[in-house]
Design an enzyme around this catalytic site. Structure first.
Site, PDB file in Angstrom:
ATOM      1  N   GLU A  92      39.913  79.415 -14.883  1.00 12.12           N
ATOM      2  CA  GLU A  92      40.461  80.666 -14.342  1.00 12.12           C
ATOM      3  C   GLU A  92      41.483  80.285 -13.277  1.00 12.12           C
ATOM      4  OE1 GLU A  92      40.367  84.163 -14.621  1.00 12.12           O
ATOM      5  OE2 GLU A  92      41.741  83.979 -12.920  1.00 12.12           O
ATOM      6  N   CYS A 112      38.795  93.575 -13.697  1.00 12.50           N
ATOM      7  CA  CYS A 112      37.771  94.593 -13.417  1.00 12.50           C
ATOM      8  C   CYS A 112      37.159  94.420 -12.033  1.00 12.50           C
ATOM      9  CB  CYS A 112      36.691  94.549 -14.495  1.00 12.50           C
ATOM     10  SG  CYS A 112      35.291  95.603 -14.120  1.00 12.50           S
ATOM     11  N   CYS A 142      38.587  98.097 -11.966  1.00 12.69           N
ATOM     12  CA  CYS A 142      37.505  99.089 -11.981  1.00 12.69           C
ATOM     13  C   CYS A 142      36.664  99.125 -10.714  1.00 12.69           C
ATOM     14  CB  CYS A 142      36.555  98.811 -13.146  1.00 12.69           C
ATOM     15  SG  CYS A 142      37.350  98.238 -14.637  1.00 12.69           S
ATOM     16  N   LYS A 173      38.552  99.902  -7.407  1.00 10.28           N
ATOM     17  CA  LYS A 173      39.061 101.268  -7.624  1.00 10.28           C
ATOM     18  C   LYS A 173      37.961 102.296  -7.393  1.00 10.28           C
ATOM     19  CE  LYS A 173      38.370 103.221 -11.169  1.00 10.28           C
ATOM     20  NZ  LYS A 173      38.998 103.161 -12.468  1.00 10.28           N
ATOM     21  N   TYR A 211      45.843 106.366 -17.047  1.00 10.69           N
ATOM     22  CA  TYR A 211      44.615 106.232 -16.250  1.00 10.69           C
ATOM     23  C   TYR A 211      44.916 105.841 -14.793  1.00 10.69           C
ATOM     24  CZ  TYR A 211      41.344 105.289 -20.258  1.00 10.69           C
ATOM     25  OH  TYR A 211      40.562 105.329 -21.367  1.00 10.69           O
ATOM     26  N   GLU A 232      44.501 108.182 -11.491  1.00 11.70           N
ATOM     27  CA  GLU A 232      43.394 107.847 -10.583  1.00 11.70           C
ATOM     28  C   GLU A 232      43.930 107.567  -9.176  1.00 11.70           C
ATOM     29  OE1 GLU A 232      40.080 106.048 -13.691  1.00 11.70           O
ATOM     30  OE2 GLU A 232      41.274 104.617 -12.572  1.00 11.70           O
ATOM     31  N   HIS A 246      17.809 122.975 -15.780  1.00  7.82           N
ATOM     32  CA  HIS A 246      18.323 124.032 -14.912  1.00  7.82           C
ATOM     33  C   HIS A 246      17.908 123.814 -13.467  1.00  7.82           C
ATOM     34  CE1 HIS A 246      19.870 128.012 -14.127  1.00  7.82           C
ATOM     35  NE2 HIS A 246      18.769 128.287 -13.446  1.00  7.82           N
ATOM     36  N   GLU A 248      23.840 121.630 -18.160  1.00  5.64           N
ATOM     37  CA  GLU A 248      23.137 122.518 -19.097  1.00  5.64           C
ATOM     38  C   GLU A 248      24.110 123.302 -19.971  1.00  5.64           C
ATOM     39  OE1 GLU A 248      20.895 125.921 -17.349  1.00  5.64           O
ATOM     40  OE2 GLU A 248      21.832 125.336 -15.467  1.00  5.64           O
TER      41      GLU A 248
HETATM   42  P1  NDP Z   1      48.413 103.603 -19.718  1.00  2.00           P
HETATM   43  O1  NDP Z   1      48.910 102.992 -20.956  1.00  2.00           O
HETATM   44  O2  NDP Z   1      47.179 104.422 -19.725  1.00  2.00           O
HETATM   45  O3  NDP Z   1      49.557 104.509 -19.091  1.00  2.00           O
HETATM   46  C1  NDP Z   1      50.850 104.042 -18.894  1.00  2.00           C
HETATM   47  C2  NDP Z   1      51.707 105.173 -18.382  1.00  2.00           C
HETATM   48  O4  NDP Z   1      52.988 104.705 -18.028  1.00  2.00           O
HETATM   49  C3  NDP Z   1      51.913 106.253 -19.451  1.00  2.00           C
HETATM   50  O5  NDP Z   1      51.897 107.485 -18.820  1.00  2.00           O
HETATM   51  C4  NDP Z   1      53.298 105.898 -20.004  1.00  2.00           C
HETATM   52  O6  NDP Z   1      53.986 106.994 -20.488  1.00  2.00           O
HETATM   53  C5  NDP Z   1      53.982 105.395 -18.751  1.00  2.00           C
HETATM   54  N1  NDP Z   1      55.070 104.489 -19.060  1.00  2.00           N
HETATM   55  C6  NDP Z   1      55.043 103.411 -19.872  1.00  2.00           C
HETATM   56  N2  NDP Z   1      56.237 102.800 -19.907  1.00  2.00           N
HETATM   57  C7  NDP Z   1      57.044 103.499 -19.102  1.00  2.00           C
HETATM   58  C8  NDP Z   1      58.419 103.390 -18.750  1.00  2.00           C
HETATM   59  N3  NDP Z   1      59.159 102.419 -19.240  1.00  2.00           N
HETATM   60  N4  NDP Z   1      58.922 104.284 -17.885  1.00  2.00           N
HETATM   61  C9  NDP Z   1      58.157 105.287 -17.405  1.00  2.00           C
HETATM   62  N5  NDP Z   1      56.861 105.463 -17.706  1.00  2.00           N
HETATM   63  C10 NDP Z   1      56.304 104.584 -18.562  1.00  2.00           C
HETATM   64  O7  NDP Z   1      48.316 102.397 -18.700  1.00  2.00           O
HETATM   65  P2  NDP Z   1      47.658 102.219 -17.265  1.00  2.00           P
HETATM   66  O8  NDP Z   1      48.528 101.218 -16.595  1.00  2.00           O
HETATM   67  O9  NDP Z   1      47.430 103.503 -16.590  1.00  2.00           O
HETATM   68  O10 NDP Z   1      46.257 101.577 -17.611  1.00  2.00           O
HETATM   69  C11 NDP Z   1      46.173 100.397 -18.412  1.00  2.00           C
HETATM   70  C12 NDP Z   1      44.876 100.346 -19.170  1.00  2.00           C
HETATM   71  O11 NDP Z   1      43.830 100.057 -18.273  1.00  2.00           O
HETATM   72  C13 NDP Z   1      44.489 101.640 -19.859  1.00  2.00           C
HETATM   73  O12 NDP Z   1      44.974 101.675 -21.162  1.00  2.00           O
HETATM   74  C14 NDP Z   1      43.014 101.643 -19.797  1.00  2.00           C
HETATM   75  O13 NDP Z   1      42.500 101.142 -21.007  1.00  2.00           O
HETATM   76  C15 NDP Z   1      42.654 100.714 -18.661  1.00  2.00           C
HETATM   77  N6  NDP Z   1      42.097 101.462 -17.524  1.00  2.00           N
HETATM   78  C16 NDP Z   1      40.939 102.147 -17.665  1.00  2.00           C
HETATM   79  C17 NDP Z   1      40.400 102.870 -16.631  1.00  2.00           C
HETATM   80  C18 NDP Z   1      39.139 103.638 -16.818  1.00  2.00           C
HETATM   81  O14 NDP Z   1      38.432 103.403 -17.783  1.00  2.00           O
HETATM   82  N7  NDP Z   1      38.801 104.584 -15.945  1.00  2.00           N
HETATM   83  C19 NDP Z   1      41.068 102.908 -15.322  1.00  2.00           C
HETATM   84  C20 NDP Z   1      42.275 102.176 -15.278  1.00  2.00           C
HETATM   85  C21 NDP Z   1      42.765 101.483 -16.335  1.00  2.00           C
HETATM   86  P3  NDP Z   1      53.821 107.525 -22.016  1.00  2.00           P
HETATM   87  O15 NDP Z   1      52.540 108.268 -22.061  1.00  2.00           O
HETATM   88  O16 NDP Z   1      55.014 108.414 -22.191  1.00  2.00           O
HETATM   89  O17 NDP Z   1      53.864 106.322 -22.877  1.00  2.00           O
END
Ligand code: NDP
Length: 450
Positions: free
Chosen positions: A34, A42, A47, A50, A177, A181, A434, A439
């Site tokens: 690593e 994570c 995660c 966060k 996400y 968040e 309840h 529920e």
């Molecule tokens: P996501 O893929 O969920 O979201 C990326 C966002 O950025 C989308 O809204 C996308 O828009 C936008 N975007 C992408 N490219 C551009 C660009 N060139 N210009 C402007 N906007 C852009 O990624 P995240 O970074 O939020 O999260 C990564 C991953 O991490 C997730 O897929 C998830 O699996 C994981 N994660 C899970 C969590 C949980 O379980 N609670 C919490 C945090 C992360 P568009 O929709 O138009 O493509």
């Protein structure tokens, strides 16, 4: 031919650590490398920290709500550096636990970057070279920042956990996400938050009503959410960062967080040289057993860009060990994965969205939107939403979507029922608990649409 190890794992995150431990317990000789910190995204900058920050940010609402229940809450202040110090201490504790758990079962640990030099050889940044019968790539992903003018002034989710102070004015870019968040976290801590998303509604891919409900609630709380808006250019000024936007306006903020997706960490890993097939986004292409195009090399977790969630990486690691070291070929089941998004309000979801289900078959939609009891005396206007998508033909519940307090906790349980193939009638014959919010899940009588 003798190898130095049966398994060499590259990447000490959720997937890599689990695979290393389980393979070692199965009798294999295992090493892991690593380059940053044990625990991966994570634990170190995802995660776990966060969620600690989500808890911290929710107190502002809790203090407000308490007044409705007769409490007088004095002046409250939030100390960012105290939270960060406490969070760092907890993360360091978890990191040591990860390390100790691997050492305990005989895994050899290398704190170094590893690259693949051929299908059975790994070279470390320390200069050492090792051979292994199998190599597992579990290097995860990294934030992606688009090529915007002034992008050198922005931060990503990697840096947000280590800022010196809570920024007063923040711009969050993205609608996924991480963006949603952090918009909620920073707002809850007292920052003025503006969020830009290029599409027409945040959280693409989730149920349409859920997306609308959460967007409304985020705006209601005071987050300035602009959809159909993107950043054109960023310039540094004496008083902050000036953001020129596609809506024609300029915004001045202190910090800009880009949460515009993540990309697989495969650059410079030696994959091409070893003959490992990589997809268009840099992700490693694997089969259902997580095997790459090179038979001795496997990959699990975000680096394969299947479903990028910690529990999925862990399952993929377990299935890999079962397949390779226990002689029991085990594919990973990626269907019906329950998941939570820790926005405020929180989302818990499993199965199909109404839109996706409708494309597939005839459905009934059961939906309930209400003010949870906790919010009545508090005079908190936040509403909760629950939704079931039901197949007309089989009566199976195809999807469940919950928005509101403890949605993540609830969806874990609903996930079991749906995974077992529960029908709407199974939900109906389950006695309600309840008084709870949950529920509602078993008391929705008539479809709102079919
Ligand atoms: P996501 O893929 O969920 O979201 C990326 C966002 O950025 C989308 O809204 C996308 O828009 C936008 N975007 C992408 N490219 C551009 C660009 N060139 N210009 C402007 N906007 C852009 O990624 P995240 O970074 O939020 O999260 C990564 C991953 O991490 C997730 O897929 C998830 O699996 C994981 N994660 C899970 C969590 C949980 O379980 N609670 C919490 C945090 C992360 P568009 O929709 O138009 O493509």
């Amino acid at each position: 031919m003798g190898f130095d190890y049966d398994l060499f794992v590259i990447g000490g995150g959720s997937g890599g650590v689990r695979a290393a431990r389980m393979a070692s317990l199965a009798g294999a000789s295992v090493a892991i490398a690593e380059e940053y910190r044990w625990g991966g995204t994570c634990v170190i900058r995802g995660c776990v920290p966060k969620k600690l920050m989500v808890y911290a940010s929710e107190f502002s609402t809790t203090f407000e709500d308490a007044k409705g229940f007769g409490w007088s809450v004095g002046e409250t202040t939030f100390d960012w550096s105290k939270l960060i110090a406490a969070k760092d201490k907890e993360i360091a504790r978890l990191e040591s636990a990860y390390q100790a758990n691997m050492e305990k079962v005989g895994v050899e640990l290398f704190e170094a970057r590893a690259v693949i030099s051929d299908p059975h050889t790994v070279q470390l940044s320390t200069g050492q070279t090792y051979s292994a019968k199998h190599i597992l790539v579990a290097t995860g992903g990294a934030p992606f920042v688009p090529d915007v003018e002034g992008a050198e002034h922005v931060i990503t989710s990697n840096e947000i956990f280590h800022l010196d102070d809570l920024p007063k004015r923040v711009m969050v870019v993205g609608g996924g996400y991480i963006a949603c968040e952090f918009a909620c976290i920073l707002h809850g801590m007292g920052a003025k938050v503006t969020q830009f998303y290029r599409g027409e509604q945040i959280l693409r891919g989730f149920d349409g009503e859920v997306r609308g409900h959460v967007a409304d609630e985020m705006r209601e709380k005071g987050i300035a959410l602009h959809v159909g808006t993107d950043v054109v250019k960023i310039t540094k000024t004496d008083s902050g960062l000036l953001v020129r936007c596609t809506n024609g306006r300029d915004y001045e903020v202190d910090t800009i967080l880009f949460a515009t997706g993540r990309k697989a960490n495969t650059k410079g890993l030696g994959l091409e040289k070893a003959g490992v097939e990589v997809g268009r986004g840099g992700e490693i292409v694997v089969d259902k057993y997580s095997q790459t195009s090179v038979p001795s090399i496997y990959a699990v977790g975000d680096v394969t860009d299947r479903v990028n969630l910690t529990p999925v990486a862990i399952r993929e690691a377990m299935a890999f060990v079962e397949t390779v070291f226990k002689g029991n070929a085990t594919p990973v089941d990626h269907e019906l994965i329950p998941t939570a998004i820790f926005t405020q309000p929180e989302i818990g979801t499993v199965g199909l969205s109404e839109e996706d289900a409708r494309d597939q078959e005839d459905i009934e939609v059961y939906q309930s939107t209400f003010r949870p009891m906790m919010h009545t005396l508090a005079e908190n206007p936040e509403r909760m939403m629950m939704k079931l998508i039901v197949s007309k033909a089989s009566r199976k519940v195809l999807g469940c979507h919950i928005v509101g307090s403890a949605a993540g906790e609830m969806i874990q349980m609903v996930g079991i029922a749906i995974k077992m193939g529960a029908t709407k009638e199974d939900f109906d014959r389950t006695m309600a608990v309840h008084p709870t919010a949950a529920e509602e899940l078993v008391t929705m009588r008539d479809p709102v649409r079919s």
